[in-house]
Design a protein around this motif. Structure first.
Motif, mmCIF file in Angstrom:
data_model
loop_
_atom_site.group_PDB
_atom_site.id
_atom_site.type_symbol
_atom_site.label_atom_id
_atom_site.label_comp_id
_atom_site.label_asym_id
_atom_site.label_seq_id
_atom_site.Cartn_x
_atom_site.Cartn_y
_atom_site.Cartn_z
ATOM 1 N N SER A 158 -1.354 6.222 2.129
ATOM 2 C CA SER A 158 -2.356 5.318 2.690
ATOM 3 C C SER A 158 -2.891 4.377 1.623
ATOM 4 C CB SER A 158 -3.506 6.105 3.321
ATOM 5 O OG SER A 158 -4.224 6.816 2.340
ATOM 6 N N TYR A 159 -3.423 3.233 2.070
ATOM 7 C CA TYR A 159 -3.921 2.186 1.194
ATOM 8 C C TYR A 159 -5.259 1.677 1.733
ATOM 9 C CZ TYR A 159 0.877 2.221 -0.497
ATOM 10 O OH TYR A 159 2.088 2.618 -1.023
ATOM 11 N N ILE A 160 -6.062 1.138 0.821
ATOM 12 C CA ILE A 160 -7.354 0.568 1.199
ATOM 13 C C ILE A 160 -7.375 -0.893 0.800
ATOM 14 C CG2 ILE A 160 -9.859 0.720 0.991
ATOM 15 C CD1 ILE A 160 -9.517 3.606 0.015
ATOM 16 N N LEU A 161 -7.671 -1.748 1.774
ATOM 17 C CA LEU A 161 -7.868 -3.172 1.512
ATOM 18 C C LEU A 161 -9.332 -3.500 1.810
ATOM 19 C CD1 LEU A 161 -6.999 -6.150 1.056
ATOM 20 C CD2 LEU A 161 -6.459 -6.240 3.510
ATOM 21 N N LEU A 196 3.943 -7.171 0.242
ATOM 22 C CA LEU A 196 2.736 -7.244 1.062
ATOM 23 C C LEU A 196 1.576 -7.823 0.252
ATOM 24 C CD1 LEU A 196 1.182 -6.683 3.644
ATOM 25 C CD2 LEU A 196 0.866 -4.314 2.886
ATOM 26 N N SER A 197 1.449 -7.409 -0.995
ATOM 27 C CA SER A 197 0.383 -7.930 -1.855
ATOM 28 C C SER A 197 0.534 -9.434 -2.066
ATOM 29 C CB SER A 197 0.384 -7.210 -3.202
ATOM 30 O OG SER A 197 0.065 -5.851 -3.060
ATOM 31 N N GLN A 198 1.773 -9.884 -2.261
ATOM 32 C CA GLN A 198 2.014 -11.315 -2.451
ATOM 33 C C GLN A 198 1.653 -12.101 -1.194
ATOM 34 O OE1 GLN A 198 6.111 -11.531 -3.648
ATOM 35 N NE2 GLN A 198 5.747 -10.477 -5.600
ATOM 36 N N ARG A 199 2.026 -11.560 -0.028
ATOM 37 C CA ARG A 199 1.685 -12.235 1.221
ATOM 38 C C ARG A 199 0.175 -12.285 1.414
ATOM 39 N NH1 ARG A 199 6.026 -9.608 5.555
ATOM 40 N NH2 ARG A 199 7.936 -10.413 4.575
ATOM 41 N N TRP A 200 -0.494 -11.164 1.083
ATOM 42 C CA TRP A 200 -1.947 -11.153 1.243
ATOM 43 C C TRP A 200 -2.617 -12.101 0.264
ATOM 44 C CZ3 TRP A 200 -5.928 -10.875 4.022
ATOM 45 C CH2 TRP A 200 -7.204 -10.753 3.449
ATOM 46 N N TRP A 207 -10.940 -9.773 -3.231
ATOM 47 C CA TRP A 207 -10.334 -8.621 -2.586
ATOM 48 C C TRP A 207 -9.840 -7.568 -3.577
ATOM 49 C CZ3 TRP A 207 -4.937 -7.779 -3.256
ATOM 50 C CH2 TRP A 207 -4.254 -8.827 -3.892
ATOM 51 N N VAL A 208 -9.655 -6.361 -3.033
ATOM 52 C CA VAL A 208 -9.061 -5.241 -3.771
ATOM 53 C C VAL A 208 -8.118 -4.521 -2.820
ATOM 54 C CG1 VAL A 208 -9.444 -3.055 -4.973
ATOM 55 C CG2 VAL A 208 -11.094 -4.922 -5.238
ATOM 56 N N LEU A 209 -6.912 -4.250 -3.279
ATOM 57 C CA LEU A 209 -5.940 -3.484 -2.510
ATOM 58 C C LEU A 209 -5.365 -2.423 -3.422
ATOM 59 C CD1 LEU A 209 -4.064 -2.906 -0.091
ATOM 60 C CD2 LEU A 209 -2.557 -4.733 -0.941
ATOM 61 N N ARG A 210 -5.542 -1.158 -3.043
ATOM 62 C CA ARG A 210 -5.015 -0.087 -3.863
ATOM 63 C C ARG A 210 -4.695 1.122 -2.989
ATOM 64 N NH1 ARG A 210 -9.352 1.084 -8.203
ATOM 65 N NH2 ARG A 210 -7.840 2.640 -8.932
ATOM 66 N N ALA A 211 -3.827 1.989 -3.497
ATOM 67 C CA ALA A 211 -3.483 3.220 -2.779
ATOM 68 C C ALA A 211 -4.676 4.169 -2.791
ATOM 69 C CB ALA A 211 -2.265 3.882 -3.416
#
Length: 282
Positions: A3-6, A63-67, A78-82
């Motif tokens: 799972s990941y949190i954005l 996905l990170s690049q698209r976001w 923003w922050v995106l991490r597992a």
């Protein structure tokens, strides 16, 4: 399955939810939890989303690049991490160890979603407790004359341990403006008062003199303005006219430990988003 949190914030506008949700849907990200809020005063949008990779059809790098492209369009922070990529925390403490003990106990029990990696202190008193938990202890004494050098040592330890968050667990030294700026958004303090009342030293004594009926503690992000940083959590305890200063201090220690532990947990779960001098907790 991982799972990941954005989490992100941006100026509010039509289509923000559609842009982020369609991007995740196209990538096969399976959303399991969403919280969002729009501040009508600042006109900013805040969101926290949890998703897993059970149906993901692209790599997380893609996905990170698209976001990133969408975030640039939305002017988003923003922050995106597992979810299992636990933030690395360095604790700072002085003579009193009740907040330190609470954090170490919760961490050891698996109740704190973080990785405590070391403790710095201007006193030797907590060395035994820290080393019993298998953590490195850094004794960094400080005087008015050596404060700049000592703060550089703190930053060196923080960098050496790959720290992501500095938690002042009753560290009774005022950080310099330079250090506050260096750690902006990455340092949490516990103040033994229900801010904004009774800022500064000896708040319990001044609260007793004023005859308050409630005492409290405030966990907040550290800024150059003493005890003025964005508030994360606050807890209170009722008292009455019979409560002595000494009893207030003892009661307050529990309140301080609880408020700080809660604030650290919320930060590590990416539930705290800055909204100017305030916070949004999702």
């Amino acid at each position: 399955m991982r799972s990941y949190i954005l989490s992100f914030s941006c100026p509010d506008r039509l289509g923000v939810v559609a842009r982020y949700s369609s991007l995740l849907a196209d990538a096969g990200a399976f959303i399991t939890e969403v919280s969002n809020y729009t501040d009508p005063v600042t006109e900013r949008f805040f969101l926290r989303c949890v998703f897993d990779d059970r149906a993901l059809n692209v790599t997380m790098d893609t996905l990170s690049q698209r976001w990133q492209a969408v975030a640039d369009e939305l002017n988003a922070t923003w922050v995106l991490r597992a979810s299992d990529d636990l933030p690395r925390i360095v604790l700072a403490v002085s003579a009193q160890d009740h907040c330190l003990s609470a954090l170490l106990t919760k961490w050891r029990a698996g109740a704190l979603p973080a990785e405590i990696v070391g403790v710095v202190s201007n006193h030797e008193l907590s060395r035994g407790l820290v080393e019993w938990h298998g953590l490195p202890f850094y004794y960094l004494p400080v005087t008015k004359e050596t404060k700049p050098q000592q703060e550089q040592e703190i930053l060196s330890v923080f960098s050496e341990l790959d720290g992501e968050l500095l938690v002042l667990a009753r560290y009774m030294q005022i950080l310099s403006d330079g250090l506050c700026q260096e750690l902006a958004g990455r340092a949490i303090n516990i103040h033994h008062s229900f801010l904004p009342g009774f800022k500064g030293a000896k708040p319990y004594h001044r609260a007793w003199e004023r005859g308050v009926k409630v005492i409290g503690a405030t966990a907040h992000y550290v800024t150059a303005d003493l005890d003025e940083g964005p508030i994360i959590t606050q807890e209170v305890r009722p008292i009455d006219h019979e409560t002595t200063v000494e009893r207030m201090i003892h009661l307050g220690q529990d309140v301080e430990a609880n408020a700080l532990s809660q604030a650290v947990r919320l930060h590590c779960e990416q539930r705290v988003l800055l909204n100017g001098q305030r916070t949004v907790i999702l």
